[in-house]
Design a protein around this motif. Structure first.
Motif: not given
Length: 471
Positions: A215-233
């Motif tokens: 949420n709009d913060v500095a210095g974020v890099s090199g993020i991998s989001v792989i093979d997850n199940e992400i479920v809503g409400q």
């Protein structure tokens, strides 16, 4: 000679207990002889329970060593925090099977080469409302592996399940985060704070309002989001505006992100604030969104905005109620590929039917002469249904190729390329439109504001199969 060697060995063995006792400061004492009392392990951490070396591997620590009970009734917060505070670099902290009730934030700070393994379940409860913290708050750590198991379907607070801050090389693997979502103020299953680099989130089940959030913060890099199940409400009956994966850095540009092979479903549209998004990126550079499945959701599937550039959106399977892929901004978006996605839009929710949604939309209002430019949209298959949708829409774009796409069954425009409506903007420029197939739509094609031909600069419509409505 052999007998002499045996006598020497027996002589040396008789001194081993004394050597062990003198050479290891963690050994509290010894007893020699048959049936001797096991060697006691020296207690060094505040609140640690005494035990023997036979029960203790110095590379592994347990929250139960510090008094955690794990019966789902006892408040284990203080015991678990004691274990985390005492955790040494290079150690693994385990949560044995059980249910660990916590009523405050658990913090790990300044550790290196550690692992948290939650075989048992951490159950957050109480008034935890700090959006800048989390049930588990990891800060200023390096080389950390977390196997989470944080669950409470009746949680009524507003904090994150896991919050990272200024961490390097963190892995969150093969775990469960299942928290009832009850706020719209930016909390998440996993919230990624400033100066977080080298993060892998893989193989998890995550049910939370915002699943994964920057949420709009500095210095974020090199993020991998792989093979997850992400479920809503949806199963919890919530209509909150949390997104599944949101990399939102409009003033602090994130970079080098991979989102791939995730399964996202169960999100409900919010009529008041219709910006629920499965995968959202704002002002991010050098990223890939590839081979994700998005279904059973009344939302925008993939939304990219605010100056993003150098990205690929490829091979995703989408069944989303509002829009499939939306590239939309009042800032320039450039240098991207959208290819080989399969998008089927079912009927949109009634509140959105009037004028909302498309299979793929490229749209800018050209504030400060910014455009969507240098792009390729190729090989996508778009299928429409009832309810307000368009197929492929491109407004005020420049230097692009739109080719080999198949668009069928949309009740409004199937293929629409022209300048942004209602603003003093230029026509699309240097666009090649070739080898597309459009059929069975309300209006199969509108190019340059006309129902045939092209009226904008340097357009090259070639070899397209554009059927009339009745064909």
């Amino acid at each position: 000679m052999r007998n002499n060697m045996m006598r020497v060995c027996l002589f040396l063995l008789s001194f081993i207990p004394a050597v062990v006792s003198a050479g290891n400061s963690n050994i509290a004492g010894t007893e020699v002889g048959k049936g001797a009392t096991p060697i006691a392990f020296k207690v060094t951490g505040a609140g640690e329970i005494a035990q023997t070396v036979l029960d203790k591997n110095i590379k592994v620590s347990s929250v139960k060593d510090y008094g955690a009970v794990g019966d789902g009734v006892t408040n284990d917060t203080v015991a678990i925090q004691s274990a985390m505070t005492a955790l040494q670099n290079g150690q693994k902290l385990i949560f044995p099977k059980g249910s660990y009730l916590v009523t405050n934030y658990l913090t790990i700070s300044g550790k290196t080469n550690i692992e948290l393994f939650m075989e048992g379940t951490v159950i957050p409860t109480g008034a935890l409302s700090n959006v800048n913290s989390g049930v588990l708050f990891v800060t200023s750590c390096k080389n950390v592996t977390i196997h989470p198991n944080i669950v409470n379907a009746a949680f009524t607070s507003t904090t994150n399940a896991i919050r990272l801050n200024s961490d390097t090389n963190v892995q969150i693997l093969d775990g469960v985060i299942d928290i009832k979502y009850n706020t719209k103020n930016g909390t998440a299953g996993i919230q990624i704070g400033a100066n977080t680099t080298g993060l892998l989130i893989r193989g998890n089940f995550i049910r939370s309002g915002f699943g994964i959030l920057v949420n709009d913060v500095a210095g974020v890099s090199g993020i991998s989001v792989i093979d997850n199940e992400i479920v809503g409400q949806k199963e919890y009956g919530s209509t909150g505006t949390g997104d599944a994966i949101e990399i939102n850095t409009p003033t602090n540009q994130a970079s080098n992100i991979i989102v791939g092979q995730n399964r996202i479903h169960g999100y409900v549209a919010d009529v008041v604030a219709p910006r629920i998004i499965a995968i959202g990126f704002a002002n991010v550079t050098n990223f890939t969104i590839v081979e994700n499945r998005i279904w059973d959701s009344e939302m925008e599937a993939i939304h990219i905005e605010d100056g993003s550039k150098n990205f690929v959106v490829k091979g995703n399977q989408i069944s989303s109620g509002i829009s499939g892929i939306s590239i939309s901004s009042n800032r320039e978006i450039s240098d991207f590929i959208i290819s080989d996605n399969q998008i089927t839009l079912p009927a949109a929710p009634a509140a959105f039917i009037a004028d909302y949604g498309a299979g793929i939309v490229l749209n800018t209002n050209q504030v400060n002469a910014n455009k969507i430019r240098r792009f390729s949209v190729t090989g996508n298959v778009l299928k429409g249904s009832k309810g307000g949708h368009r197929g492929l829409v491109a407004f005020s774009v420049e230097d692009g190729i739109i080719s080999n796409n198949t668009v069928t069954g949309f009740p409004r425009q199937g293929f629409w390329v022209q300048k942004f409506i209602g603003a003093a903007t230029t026509e699309p420029t240097n666009i090649t439109i070739t080898d597309n197939t459009v059929r069975d739509c309300g209006w199969n094609y509108i190019i340059g504001g006309l129902t045939s031909g092209a009226s904008f600069n340097n357009a090259r419509p070639l070899n397209n199969v554009l059927f009339d409505r009745n064909q």
